[in-house]
Design an enzyme around this catalytic site. Structure first.
Site, PDB file in Angstrom:
ATOM      1  N   LYS A  46       3.795  -1.488   1.497  1.00  0.00           N
ATOM      2  CA  LYS A  46       5.097  -2.262   0.677  1.00  0.00           C
ATOM      3  C   LYS A  46       5.987  -2.075   1.856  1.00  0.00           C
ATOM      4  O   LYS A  46       6.105  -0.982   2.826  1.00  0.00           O
ATOM      5  CB  LYS A  46       5.370  -1.253  -0.461  1.00  0.00           C
ATOM      6  CG  LYS A  46       4.483  -1.233  -1.430  1.00  0.00           C
ATOM      7  CD  LYS A  46       4.584  -2.743  -2.360  1.00  0.00           C
ATOM      8  CE  LYS A  46       3.498  -2.810  -3.456  1.00  0.00           C
ATOM      9  NZ  LYS A  46       3.968  -3.871  -4.373  1.00  0.00           N
ATOM     10  N   ARG A  83      -3.753   0.986  -6.396  1.00  0.00           N
ATOM     11  CA  ARG A  83      -3.902  -0.031  -5.761  1.00  0.00           C
ATOM     12  C   ARG A  83      -3.803  -0.305  -4.363  1.00  0.00           C
ATOM     13  O   ARG A  83      -2.726   0.005  -3.669  1.00  0.00           O
ATOM     14  CB  ARG A  83      -3.105  -1.490  -6.312  1.00  0.00           C
ATOM     15  CG  ARG A  83      -3.846  -2.793  -6.031  1.00  0.00           C
ATOM     16  CD  ARG A  83      -2.652  -3.860  -5.636  1.00  0.00           C
ATOM     17  NE  ARG A  83      -1.398  -3.590  -5.247  1.00  0.00           N
ATOM     18  CZ  ARG A  83      -1.086  -3.405  -3.806  1.00  0.00           C
ATOM     19  NH1 ARG A  83      -1.939  -3.771  -3.029  1.00  0.00           N
ATOM     20  NH2 ARG A  83       0.216  -3.220  -3.632  1.00  0.00           N
TER      21      ARG A  83
END
Length: 104
Positions: A46, A83
């Site tokens: 991210k 994930r």
């Protein structure tokens, strides 16, 4: 009308949030888990990782260590599923983390 056992919660790390919002979500993930539903956490690669370490995390492949740290923090706070992009590395990190915890 959705059966309770089919409900999972995803706090939505990323998704237009500022780095401090993402960090707060991970830090307080235990409050989300306390709602009684399994929590899915997607922190792999991210952008907030790059914001914390612009020199090392600017490229996606430079965010592995940050992804692992965020994933472990999430599991510690109740994430049931991660994930991830780097499956083998995350599995290894979890195995070592769990082994250390078990050795107490």
């Amino acid at each position: 009308g959705v059966a309770r056992e089919k409900i999972w919660l995803d706090p939505g790390v990323g998704l237009g949030k500022r780095p401090e919002h993402n960090l707060a979500l991970i830090a307080r993930l235990d409050a989300v888990a306390a709602l009684g539903f399994p929590v899915l956490l997607g922190v792999s690669r991210k952008r907030f990782i790059a914001a914390l370490d612009p020199a090392g995390g600017a490229a996606l492949d430079g965010r592995l260590a940050g992804s692992l740290a965020a994933a472990l923090a999430g599991v510690q706070r109740g994430a049931a599923v991660l994930r991830v992009h780097d499956v083998a590395e995350t599995v290894q990190a979890l195995k070592v983390w769990e082994a250390v915890a078990a050795a107490r």
